[in-house]
Every structure is written in structure tokens, then in C-alpha cells.
Design a protein around this motif. Structure first.
Motif, PDB file in Angstrom:
ATOM      1  N   LEU A 191       0.819  -1.206   0.000  1.00  0.00           N
ATOM      2  CA  LEU A 191       0.000   0.000   0.000  1.00  0.00           C
ATOM      3  C   LEU A 191       0.857   1.263   0.000  1.00  0.00           C
ATOM      4  O   LEU A 191       0.431   2.314  -0.493  1.00  0.00           O
ATOM      5  CB  LEU A 191      -0.932  -0.003   1.211  1.00  0.00           C
ATOM      6  N   HIS A 194       2.326   0.911  -3.803  1.00  0.00           N
ATOM      7  CA  HIS A 194       1.306   0.678  -4.836  1.00  0.00           C
ATOM      8  C   HIS A 194       1.864  -0.141  -6.002  1.00  0.00           C
ATOM      9  O   HIS A 194       1.453   0.033  -7.154  1.00  0.00           O
ATOM     10  CB  HIS A 194       0.715   2.002  -5.346  1.00  0.00           C
ATOM     11  N   GLY A 235      -2.776  -3.141  -5.357  1.00  0.00           N
ATOM     12  CA  GLY A 235      -3.484  -2.441  -4.302  1.00  0.00           C
ATOM     13  C   GLY A 235      -4.868  -3.007  -4.073  1.00  0.00           C
ATOM     14  O   GLY A 235      -5.225  -4.067  -4.607  1.00  0.00           O
ATOM     15  N   SER A 238     -10.348  -0.228  -4.277  1.00  0.00           N
ATOM     16  CA  SER A 238     -10.574   1.223  -4.290  1.00  0.00           C
ATOM     17  C   SER A 238      -9.407   1.991  -4.911  1.00  0.00           C
ATOM     18  O   SER A 238      -9.592   3.098  -5.433  1.00  0.00           O
ATOM     19  CB  SER A 238     -10.825   1.734  -2.865  1.00  0.00           C
ATOM     20  N   ASP A 239      -8.198   1.423  -4.845  1.00  0.00           N
ATOM     21  CA  ASP A 239      -7.032   2.080  -5.454  1.00  0.00           C
ATOM     22  C   ASP A 239      -7.136   2.125  -6.974  1.00  0.00           C
ATOM     23  O   ASP A 239      -6.445   2.919  -7.626  1.00  0.00           O
ATOM     24  CB  ASP A 239      -5.754   1.356  -5.050  1.00  0.00           C
TER      25      ASP A 239
END
Length: 243
Positions: A191, A194, A235, A238-239
Motif C-alpha cells: 500500500l 502501490h 493495491g 478502491s485504489d
């Protein structure tokens, strides 16, 4: 040069999505097993050899004009030259940390093989060939690789594990399954960056080996020119703007 690869529903079902994806990446340098001439142009068909004596098989290619896509039985002698799978046709994926960088290691349970022109003789893996033709790079002893655009690894919690989908630029699923027991700090590292290192190839060992064994297997594969890799986006849904 990528070719138009055709396979019968029977062959595609037997291969499964990961091996079918790799088979479709065959290049024009591979010989037709019927006429022995290079698959230089036109559509080609996939022939799947299935052992009559063990859980093993092989993948070959023919000109569309030479033969249809089909499955063929392999006797004990032919089967002995192919790689025996641990548990059918599939891919395993394990999370790892290499020199502080989060990584994913993709192993084929059965390495799809082809040969120089006869069923079951002098097999060679088409896994590395497929990875390289899809933009992966040969990995050196440093166990690093450059970025690969448009690939994405998407994960989300699944009980104590993670559900993982790795997508190609055409939205085909390179992998879809469960990522068990990611190492401590793996999720936070992904995270933060990424991205993740994705390794594939003819990697020894097992998916449930200890971390030190995993790294040793990667180093051995790299030394032998049998490891391909790429840095890909990674990720949560939502990424990537997914719900």
C-alpha cells in the motif's frame, strides 16, 4: 510475432484459464508438430497431450491446415519426458518479501511443455516464453525487474487470507485465487508503494516453503536463466476505482 491461437472447448477446459492464457502467447518460432515447419502465419491450433498413466500432460501447436485442436493420449514412455504436476492443472501464488520489496511468486503446478516436433520428446517449458512475450524481463541475480504497464494485482481481505486477482492489459485473469499467509508487513509495504514484484518461471521448491527457501529457489532460477519478472501496480479495489 504473436499468432492467432485456437483451441477446442475440450482443450480449453482441460488447460484451465492460466495455461490457456500462456498457450495463446505462442510465437512464430515454434514448429508445427505435424509438418515440422515454423508457425509463421495464419491461425494455429492447440493440441493437448494427456498421459494415460500419470497426472501429466503437454502442449503442442499445429497449423490450422494441418490438424484440428484436440486432446491426444500419451503412453508411459511419452509421459515420462513431461513434468508431473503436484495437483492437476493450476497456478499457485505466494506473497514474499525480497530485499525489503513486496513480491508475488507465481508457480505453475504443471509446467506447460512443448517439444522440437514429436509428441513427448525433448520437452521445454512455454511458461517463460509466454511471460517474456507479455513484457516480463529476464531476472538477474539481483532479483529485481522494471515496471510493466497496464498489469494490475488487486487484493482484498478474505478471512485471515487475501483474495487476489492479477489482470493482464486485456483484462484477462492471469491469476484468481487466495493468497495465504502474507508475511508480516507485506500489505503495508504494497500500500505504501502501490506496486509489487511479480516473479514467474521454472521455479523450484513449493508454494508453502519457508521465506529463506523461497528466496533460494528464486536465486537458483535466476542463475539458471529461468526466472522472469516485472513490477506491476498492486493495491485494493478502491485504489483502482473499483467497488
Amino acid at each position: 510475432m504473436a499468432l492467432t491461437v485456437q483451441m477446442s472447448p475440450e482443450v480449453e477446459e482441460a488447460l484451465g484459464p492460466q495455461m490457456a492464457l500462456q498457450a495463446r502467447a505462442v510465437s512464430g518460432g515454434t514448429p508445427c508438430i505435424e509438418c515440422r515447419q515454423p508457425l509463421a502465419d495464419g491461425p494455429v491450433n492447440v493440441v493437448l497431450g494427456q498421459s494415460t498413466t500419470a497426472a501429466t500432460g503437454g502442449v503442442w501447436f499445429v497449423h490450422d491446415r494441418c490438424a484440428p485442436s484436440r486432446t491426444v493420449p500419451l503412453n508411459a514412455e511419452a509421459s515420462a519426458t513431461l513434468v508431473t504436476p503436484e495437483d492437476g492443472y493450476d497456478m499457485t501464488m505466494v506473497a514474499s518479501v525480497v530485499d525489503g520489496t513486496p513480491a508475488l511468486v507465481a508457480r505453475m503446478v504443471m509446467t506447460p511443455s512443448t517439444d522440437s516436433g514429436t509428441y513427448g520428446a525433448e520437452p521445454r517449458s512455454i511458461y517463460m516464453q509466454a511471460l517474456m512475450e507479455n513484457g516480463f524481463h529476464l531476472v538477474t541475480a539481483e532479483l529485481d525487474a522494471p515496471p510493466l504497464a497496464a498489469w494490475a494485482a488487486v487484493f482484498q481481505p478474505y478471512g485471515r487470507d487475501l483474495q487476489l486477482i492479477v489482470l493482464t492489459p486485456t483484462a484477462e485473469r492471469f491469476f484468481h485465487g487466495t493468497l495465504s499467509r502474507p508475511p508480516a508487513g507485506w500489505v503495508n509495504a504494497v500500500l505504501a508503494e502501490h506496486q509489487v514484484l511479480l516473479f514467474g518461471g521454472d521455479i523450484g521448491g513449493r508454494h508453502d516453503d519457508e521465506a529463506s527457501q523461497q528466496r533460494e529457489a528464486l536465486a537458483t532460477a535466476a542463475k539458471g536463466g529461468q526466472l522472469a519478472g516485472a513490477r506491476i501496480a498492486c493495491g485494493r479495489p478502491s485504489d483502482f476505482g473499483l467497488s
